[in-house]
Motif scaffolding. Sequence first.
Motif, mmCIF file in Angstrom:
data_model
loop_
_atom_site.group_PDB
_atom_site.id
_atom_site.type_symbol
_atom_site.label_atom_id
_atom_site.label_comp_id
_atom_site.label_asym_id
_atom_site.label_seq_id
_atom_site.Cartn_x
_atom_site.Cartn_y
_atom_site.Cartn_z
ATOM 1 N N UNK A 290 -10.956 10.553 -11.458
ATOM 2 C CA UNK A 290 -10.474 11.940 -12.120
ATOM 3 C C UNK A 290 -11.602 12.291 -12.989
ATOM 4 N N UNK A 291 -12.123 11.478 -13.564
ATOM 5 C CA UNK A 291 -12.887 11.874 -14.691
ATOM 6 C C UNK A 291 -14.341 12.829 -13.983
ATOM 7 N N UNK A 292 -14.578 12.294 -12.599
ATOM 8 C CA UNK A 292 -15.773 13.287 -11.947
ATOM 9 C C UNK A 292 -15.031 14.635 -11.632
ATOM 10 N N UNK B 214 -6.621 18.340 -21.583
ATOM 11 C CA UNK B 214 -5.151 18.194 -22.152
ATOM 12 C C UNK B 214 -4.724 16.712 -20.905
ATOM 13 N N UNK B 215 -4.708 15.676 -21.789
ATOM 14 C CA UNK B 215 -4.602 14.466 -20.813
ATOM 15 C C UNK B 215 -3.418 13.471 -21.477
ATOM 16 N N UNK C 40 -6.989 6.863 -18.267
ATOM 17 C CA UNK C 40 -8.051 7.995 -17.647
ATOM 18 C C UNK C 40 -8.498 8.414 -18.923
ATOM 19 N N UNK C 41 -7.912 8.555 -19.947
ATOM 20 C CA UNK C 41 -8.671 9.283 -21.083
ATOM 21 C C UNK C 41 -9.988 8.648 -21.335
ATOM 22 N N UNK C 42 -10.099 7.218 -21.528
ATOM 23 C CA UNK C 42 -11.368 6.601 -21.467
ATOM 24 C C UNK C 42 -12.292 6.956 -20.374
ATOM 25 N N UNK C 43 -12.047 6.881 -19.165
ATOM 26 C CA UNK C 43 -12.790 7.379 -18.261
ATOM 27 C C UNK C 43 -13.309 8.643 -18.383
ATOM 28 N N UNK C 44 -12.765 9.484 -18.426
ATOM 29 C CA UNK C 44 -12.795 11.003 -18.810
ATOM 30 C C UNK C 44 -14.038 11.131 -20.087
ATOM 31 N N UNK C 45 -13.817 10.442 -21.286
ATOM 32 C CA UNK C 45 -14.735 10.431 -22.333
ATOM 33 C C UNK C 45 -16.077 9.815 -21.859
ATOM 34 N N UNK C 46 -15.974 8.803 -21.181
ATOM 35 C CA UNK C 46 -17.328 8.198 -20.606
ATOM 36 C C UNK C 46 -18.037 8.967 -19.912
ATOM 37 N N UNK C 47 -17.294 9.724 -18.878
ATOM 38 C CA UNK C 47 -17.920 10.529 -17.964
ATOM 39 C C UNK C 47 -18.583 11.659 -18.681
#
Length: 239
Positions: free
Chosen positions: A210-212, A80-81, A9-16
């Motif tokens: 989740x990132x969105x 905080x992931x 999920x962290x990777x997707x958040x960073x990318x978004x």
Amino acid sequence: MVTGANGGIGTAICRALAKEGYQVAALCRCPSRAEPWLEQEKAQGYNPHLVIADIKDQDGIFSAVSVVEAELGAINLVVNNAGITRDKTLKRMQEDDWLEVIQTNLTGAYHLCRAVVPLMLERQYGRIVNISSINGEKGQMGQTNYAAAKAGLHGLTMSLAQEVASKGITVNTISPGYIATDMVMAVPEEIRQSIINQIPVGRLGEPSEIARIVTFLASPDAGFITGSNLSANGGQHMH
Ligand SMILES: NC(=O)c1ccc[n+]([C@@H]2O[C@H](COP(=O)([O-])OP(=O)(O)OC[C@H]3O[C@@H](n4cnc5c(N)ncnc54)[C@H](OP(=O)(O)O)[C@@H]3O)[C@@H](O)[C@H]2O)c1
């Protein structure tokens, strides 16, 4: 600043966030996992700024925050992931299993908030997003430690939100249901299908979904949303 940046999920958040124009400080605990991840992200055209620190270590987190502020500028968003599980029934759970999960999933968020909130208060602006879990909302057999930490995380959200609301800072929780990360995809097909059968929309969530939510809560447009808990679980738990 995103913790547990090299996870699913962290990777997707960073990318978004990068796509939205943020400069991302990616906090990871382990160089041997973080460095190949950084190379992978660069190969994909992203350029996160890697910071190595263990979220359980308060001094390490305070210095990571100082380094990021000096090198990249003001931290205006914290996600905080970082999180772990150590699943066991209470009868079998050792104190180490309890403490490791509470210190990572709950105290870790306290450490980063404690370091960043005074800076956000000075600047009168900030966004904090805490990644909890459906199992912090409904409980789950074998997860007394994880559910307690994740429910506690939303308690932190609601209380801190009240403390900082008048200073331009919002604090919110996202509670994902089952998301198609490597961990969940590694579960045998049959068990994964039995999980999917409990999800009314009939599928797992995607990390990007989740990132969105993170990018929305982080945006200035979301300034009236604070202390909330946004559940993203495909209808698996409604309350
Ligand atoms: N996947 C799901 O279905 C799901 C559902 C609900 C909630 N969540 C929550 O979503 C968050 C991300 O989950 P995920 O599925 O992406 O898990 P993941 O792939 O296992 O990622 C977890 C991340 O947290 C990092 N981390 C663990 N302990 C740390 C520590 N002491 N200091 C700093 N970083 C640490 C891990 O680093 P290492 O790589 O070094 O271990 C990893 O980068 C977690 O909080 C999880 O509880 C996930």
